[in-house]
Scaffold this motif. Structure first.
Motif, PDB file in Angstrom:
ATOM      1  N   LEU A   4     -31.456  31.515  11.080  1.00  0.00           N
ATOM      2  CA  LEU A   4     -31.914  30.149  10.828  1.00  0.00           C
ATOM      3  C   LEU A   4     -30.985  29.410   9.868  1.00  0.00           C
ATOM      4  N   ARG A  54     -32.927  22.513  13.450  1.00  0.00           N
ATOM      5  CA  ARG A  54     -34.202  23.244  13.412  1.00  0.00           C
ATOM      6  C   ARG A  54     -35.341  22.370  13.942  1.00  0.00           C
ATOM      7  N   LEU A 106     -41.004  29.004  13.621  1.00  0.00           N
ATOM      8  CA  LEU A 106     -40.791  27.563  13.751  1.00  0.00           C
ATOM      9  C   LEU A 106     -41.905  26.908  14.531  1.00  0.00           C
TER      10      LEU A 106
END
Length: 214
Positions: A148, A156, A210
Motif C-alpha cells: 500500500l 488508493r 480498503l
C-alpha cells in the motif's frame, strides 16, 4: 465543556450504540455522525470535533484515507480507530496517517469512553488486546514496506472505488477528475502492484482493508 465527538461507521446500529454509551458518560457529547469516510471529512471541516471515532472498512472512502484527510484539514481533531481489524498492517497504516488511538470493537464497551478522554487530553490509546502483540509486531517490522505504501493517496482512493464496482466514469465523478485521469491512475497502480486484472485488484483491496464485502 463536554468533549465533542463525531461517530463514523457504515452501520447505523453501531453508531446508535456508541451514542447511547458515550452520552451516558456525562462529559461526552455526540455532535454528528457519518456513514462513510467522504462524509466524515466534510463533517469534520464543518463541525471541528475534538475526537472522531472512525471505522476502517467503509464505502466511498475507507477510514485510513479519511483519517489522512482529516489530519490535513483539522490537525487539532484527534482520531480513534474503532475496528474489527487487528492485523499489524492495519495498525501501521492507521498510525502513519495520523490516528492517535486504535481500539478493537469486540473489546470496546466502556473502554471507548476512556480512549476518547485520553485522546482529548493529548495522549494516545491502544487497545489492551493488541498492545502486547500487534504493536510489538509493528515496532519489530517498522522498516518493512507494505504494498500500500507504494501507492499515492489518490491511487488508493481510486483502488477502493474500483474494488467496490464503480466504473471509471463513476469514480471520476466522485473524485472530480476526468475519466482519462482515472484510467491513468488505475494503470499506474496496477503496474505498481503487479496486478493485471479486476479480480486481482478486488482481492488486494479486500485483503488490505480498503473495502469490505458488506
Amino acid at each position: 465543556m463536554a468533549i465533542q465527538v463525531l461517530l463514523v461507521d457504515d452501520h447505523a446500529v453501531v453508531r446508535d450504540g456508541l451514542r447511547f454509551l458515550l452520552e451516558a458518560q456525562g462529559d461526552i457529547s455526540i455532535v454528528g455522525n457519518a456513514a462513510n469516510g467522504r462524509d466524515a471529512v466534510r463533517k469534520v471541516k464543518e463541525l471541528k470535533p475534538d475526537v472522531v471515532i472512525m471505522d476502517i472498512a467503509m464505502p466511498e472512502l475507507n477510514g485510513i484515507e479519511a483519517t489522512y484527510k482529516i489530519h490535513e484539514a483539522s490537525p487539532a481533531t484527534r482520531v480513534l480507530i474503532l475496528t474489527m481489524y487487528a492485523t499489524t498492517e492495519h495498525v501501521r497504516q492507521a498510525l502513519r496517517v495520523g490516528a492517535q488511538g486504535y481500539l478493537l470493537k469486540k473489546s470496546a464497551g466502556a473502554e471507548v469512553a476512556d480512549a476518547v478522554r485520553q485522546l482529548h487530553s493529548g495522549g494516545s490509546y491502544l487497545s489492551s488486546e493488541i498492545a502486547g502483540t500487534v504493536i510489538t509486531d509493528y515496532i519489530a517490522d517498522s522498516h518493512a514496506t507494505s504494498p500500500l505504501e507504494t501507492l499515492t493517496h489518490r491511487e488508493r482512493q481510486i483502488l477502493q472505488l474500483i474494488a467496490e464496482g464503480k466504473s471509471s466514469a463513476q469514480a471520476a465523478s466522485s473524485l472530480f477528475l476526468s475519466r482519462k485521469s482515472v484510467d491513468t491512475y488505475r494503470c499506474r497502480l496496477m503496474q505498481k502492484l503487479g496486478i493485471h486484472d479486476m479480480h486481482g485488484l478486488m482481492k488486494f483491496a479486500l485483503q488490505h482493508g480498503l473495502t469490505s464485502l458488506d
